[in-house]
Design a protein around this motif. Structure first.
Motif, PDB file in Angstrom:
ATOM      1  N   MET A   1       0.811  -1.214   0.000  1.00  0.00           N
ATOM      2  CA  MET A   1       0.000   0.000   0.000  1.00  0.00           C
ATOM      3  C   MET A   1       0.848   1.269   0.000  1.00  0.00           C
ATOM      4  SD  MET A   1      -3.171   0.317  -0.409  1.00  0.00           S
ATOM      5  CE  MET A   1      -4.799   0.459   0.203  1.00  0.00           C
ATOM      6  N   GLY A   2       1.993   1.365   0.515  1.00  0.00           N
ATOM      7  CA  GLY A   2       2.855   2.552   0.531  1.00  0.00           C
ATOM      8  C   GLY A   2       2.275   3.816  -0.050  1.00  0.00           C
ATOM      9  N   GLY A   3       2.644   4.120  -1.292  1.00  0.00           N
ATOM     10  CA  GLY A   3       2.115   5.258  -2.037  1.00  0.00           C
ATOM     11  C   GLY A   3       2.095   6.585  -1.312  1.00  0.00           C
ATOM     12  N   GLY A   4       3.054   6.862  -0.446  1.00  0.00           N
ATOM     13  CA  GLY A   4       3.092   8.129   0.283  1.00  0.00           C
ATOM     14  C   GLY A   4       3.374   9.308  -0.629  1.00  0.00           C
ATOM     15  N   GLU A   5       3.768   9.023  -1.853  1.00  0.00           N
ATOM     16  CA  GLU A   5       4.117  10.067  -2.821  1.00  0.00           C
ATOM     17  C   GLU A   5       2.932  11.001  -3.079  1.00  0.00           C
ATOM     18  OE1 GLU A   5       7.028  11.933  -4.573  1.00  0.00           O
ATOM     19  OE2 GLU A   5       7.311  10.145  -3.362  1.00  0.00           O
ATOM     20  N   ASN A   6       1.723  10.464  -3.088  1.00  0.00           N
ATOM     21  CA  ASN A   6       0.538  11.272  -3.388  1.00  0.00           C
ATOM     22  C   ASN A   6       0.284  12.360  -2.367  1.00  0.00           C
ATOM     23  OD1 ASN A   6       0.102   9.855  -5.644  1.00  0.00           O
ATOM     24  ND2 ASN A   6      -1.611   8.647  -4.893  1.00  0.00           N
ATOM     25  N   SER A   7       0.597  12.089  -1.112  1.00  0.00           N
ATOM     26  CA  SER A   7       0.297  13.071  -0.075  1.00  0.00           C
ATOM     27  C   SER A   7       1.211  14.286  -0.178  1.00  0.00           C
ATOM     28  CB  SER A   7       0.437  12.433   1.305  1.00  0.00           C
ATOM     29  OG  SER A   7       1.770  12.026   1.509  1.00  0.00           O
ATOM     30  N   MET A   8       2.346  14.120  -0.851  1.00  0.00           N
ATOM     31  CA  MET A   8       3.260  15.253  -0.988  1.00  0.00           C
ATOM     32  C   MET A   8       2.870  16.101  -2.186  1.00  0.00           C
ATOM     33  SD  MET A   8       7.080  14.223   0.221  1.00  0.00           S
ATOM     34  CE  MET A   8       7.675  15.490  -0.850  1.00  0.00           C
ATOM     35  N   ARG A   9       2.217  17.199  -1.887  1.00  0.00           N
ATOM     36  CA  ARG A   9       1.817  18.095  -2.969  1.00  0.00           C
ATOM     37  C   ARG A   9       2.992  19.006  -3.300  1.00  0.00           C
ATOM     38  NH1 ARG A   9      -3.671  20.356  -0.544  1.00  0.00           N
ATOM     39  NH2 ARG A   9      -2.344  20.477   1.281  1.00  0.00           N
ATOM     40  N   LYS A  10       3.007  19.421  -4.553  1.00  0.00           N
ATOM     41  CA  LYS A  10       4.108  20.250  -5.021  1.00  0.00           C
ATOM     42  C   LYS A  10       3.557  21.293  -5.973  1.00  0.00           C
ATOM     43  CE  LYS A  10       8.691  19.628  -6.917  1.00  0.00           C
ATOM     44  NZ  LYS A  10       9.672  18.638  -7.329  1.00  0.00           N
ATOM     45  N   GLY A  11       4.142  22.486  -5.961  1.00  0.00           N
ATOM     46  CA  GLY A  11       3.669  23.517  -6.858  1.00  0.00           C
ATOM     47  C   GLY A  11       4.579  24.729  -6.849  1.00  0.00           C
ATOM     48  N   VAL A  12       4.054  25.825  -7.406  1.00  0.00           N
ATOM     49  CA  VAL A  12       4.819  27.058  -7.515  1.00  0.00           C
ATOM     50  C   VAL A  12       4.026  28.163  -6.829  1.00  0.00           C
ATOM     51  CG1 VAL A  12       5.779  28.748  -9.138  1.00  0.00           C
ATOM     52  CG2 VAL A  12       5.834  26.311  -9.685  1.00  0.00           C
ATOM     53  N   VAL A  13       4.718  28.995  -6.059  1.00  0.00           N
ATOM     54  CA  VAL A  13       4.053  30.105  -5.375  1.00  0.00           C
ATOM     55  C   VAL A  13       3.586  31.110  -6.429  1.00  0.00           C
ATOM     56  CG1 VAL A  13       4.322  31.983  -3.715  1.00  0.00           C
ATOM     57  CG2 VAL A  13       5.408  29.768  -3.283  1.00  0.00           C
ATOM     58  N   ASP A  14       2.299  31.375  -6.429  1.00  0.00           N
ATOM     59  CA  ASP A  14       1.687  32.250  -7.423  1.00  0.00           C
ATOM     60  C   ASP A  14       1.565  33.678  -6.892  1.00  0.00           C
ATOM     61  OD1 ASP A  14       0.198  32.596  -9.959  1.00  0.00           O
ATOM     62  OD2 ASP A  14      -1.447  33.080  -8.590  1.00  0.00           O
ATOM     63  N   SER A  15       1.122  33.806  -5.648  1.00  0.00           N
ATOM     64  CA  SER A  15       0.911  35.138  -5.069  1.00  0.00           C
ATOM     65  C   SER A  15       0.678  35.013  -3.570  1.00  0.00           C
ATOM     66  CB  SER A  15      -0.304  35.803  -5.726  1.00  0.00           C
ATOM     67  OG  SER A  15      -1.465  35.015  -5.501  1.00  0.00           O
ATOM     68  N   PHE A  16       0.487  36.160  -2.940  1.00  0.00           N
ATOM     69  CA  PHE A  16       0.166  36.194  -1.518  1.00  0.00           C
ATOM     70  C   PHE A  16      -1.165  36.908  -1.352  1.00  0.00           C
ATOM     71  CE2 PHE A  16       4.737  35.872  -1.679  1.00  0.00           C
ATOM     72  CZ  PHE A  16       5.005  34.919  -0.721  1.00  0.00           C
ATOM     73  N   GLU A  17      -1.947  36.455  -0.370  1.00  0.00           N
ATOM     74  CA  GLU A  17      -3.213  37.110  -0.081  1.00  0.00           C
ATOM     75  C   GLU A  17      -3.292  37.401   1.405  1.00  0.00           C
ATOM     76  OE1 GLU A  17      -6.471  34.791  -1.574  1.00  0.00           O
ATOM     77  OE2 GLU A  17      -5.876  35.087  -3.660  1.00  0.00           O
ATOM     78  N   ASP A  18      -4.291  38.200   1.780  1.00  0.00           N
ATOM     79  CA  ASP A  18      -4.530  38.464   3.192  1.00  0.00           C
ATOM     80  C   ASP A  18      -3.301  39.082   3.860  1.00  0.00           C
ATOM     81  OD1 ASP A  18      -6.282  38.486   5.242  1.00  0.00           O
ATOM     82  OD2 ASP A  18      -5.962  36.419   5.876  1.00  0.00           O
ATOM     83  N   ASN A  19      -2.769  40.140   3.241  1.00  0.00           N
ATOM     84  CA  ASN A  19      -1.569  40.829   3.747  1.00  0.00           C
ATOM     85  C   ASN A  19      -0.369  39.892   3.908  1.00  0.00           C
ATOM     86  OD1 ASN A  19      -2.871  43.317   3.898  1.00  0.00           O
ATOM     87  ND2 ASN A  19      -3.696  42.833   5.915  1.00  0.00           N
ATOM     88  N   GLY A  20      -0.252  38.948   2.998  1.00  0.00           N
ATOM     89  CA  GLY A  20       0.899  38.054   3.028  1.00  0.00           C
ATOM     90  C   GLY A  20       0.743  36.873   3.965  1.00  0.00           C
ATOM     91  N   GLU A  21      -0.411  36.753   4.606  1.00  0.00           N
ATOM     92  CA  GLU A  21      -0.613  35.645   5.554  1.00  0.00           C
ATOM     93  C   GLU A  21      -0.969  34.340   4.844  1.00  0.00           C
ATOM     94  OE1 GLU A  21       0.169  35.792   8.893  1.00  0.00           O
ATOM     95  OE2 GLU A  21       0.950  37.676   8.101  1.00  0.00           O
ATOM     96  N   LEU A  22      -1.486  34.450   3.618  1.00  0.00           N
ATOM     97  CA  LEU A  22      -1.828  33.263   2.848  1.00  0.00           C
ATOM     98  C   LEU A  22      -0.935  33.177   1.621  1.00  0.00           C
ATOM     99  CD1 LEU A  22      -5.747  33.121   2.793  1.00  0.00           C
ATOM    100  CD2 LEU A  22      -4.199  31.545   3.941  1.00  0.00           C
ATOM    101  N   VAL A  23      -0.388  32.006   1.395  1.00  0.00           N
ATOM    102  CA  VAL A  23       0.466  31.772   0.235  1.00  0.00           C
ATOM    103  C   VAL A  23      -0.363  30.996  -0.788  1.00  0.00           C
ATOM    104  CG1 VAL A  23       2.629  30.755  -0.561  1.00  0.00           C
ATOM    105  CG2 VAL A  23       2.457  31.643   1.776  1.00  0.00           C
ATOM    106  N   VAL A  24      -0.568  31.590  -1.967  1.00  0.00           N
ATOM    107  CA  VAL A  24      -1.337  30.921  -3.016  1.00  0.00           C
ATOM    108  C   VAL A  24      -0.368  30.120  -3.878  1.00  0.00           C
ATOM    109  CG1 VAL A  24      -2.905  31.235  -4.979  1.00  0.00           C
ATOM    110  CG2 VAL A  24      -3.051  32.761  -2.985  1.00  0.00           C
TER     111      VAL A  24
END
Length: 84
Positions: A1-24
Motif C-alpha cells: 500500500m505505501g504510495g506516500g508520494e501522493n500526499s506530498m503536494r508540489k507547486g509554484v508560489v503564485d501570489s500572496f493574499e490576506d496581507n501576506g498571511e496566505l500563500v497561493v
C-alpha cells in the motif's frame, strides 16, 4: 500500500493574499490552493517551487527553484536575441 508520494503536494508560489498571511500555490495539476504562511518552514517568495513535507509543513525546493529561474532566463534571452 505505501504510495506516500501522493500526499506530498508540489507547486509554484503564485501570489500572496490576506496581507501576506496566505500563500497561493499553483499545484502541478494547475489547481490553486491557499496555505497559511505559518505552514512554511522558511521564507517564501513568488515563483518559488515548494512542496509539502510528510509533517504537513511546506518547504522551498531551492534546487528546482534555481533551475526554473535559469530556464525562464534562457527563454527570455532567446526572445531578445530573435528581436535584434
Amino acid at each position: 500500500m505505501g504510495g506516500g508520494e501522493n500526499s506530498m503536494r508540489k507547486g509554484v508560489v503564485d501570489s500572496f493574499e490576506d496581507n501576506g498571511e496566505l500563500v497561493v500555490i499553483e499545484l502541478e495539476d494547475k489547481t490553486t490552493i491557499a496555505v497559511p504562511k505559518d505552514k512554511f518552514i522558511c521564507e517564501v517568495h513568488v515563483n518559488d517551487v515548494v512542496y509539502e513535507t510528510e509533517s504537513g509543513m511546506w518547504q522551498v525546493d531551492r534546487e528546482e527553484t534555481k533551475s526554473k529561474l535559469e530556464e525562464v532566463q534562457n527563454l527570455m534571452d532567446e526572445l531578445w536575441e530573435k528581436e535584434e
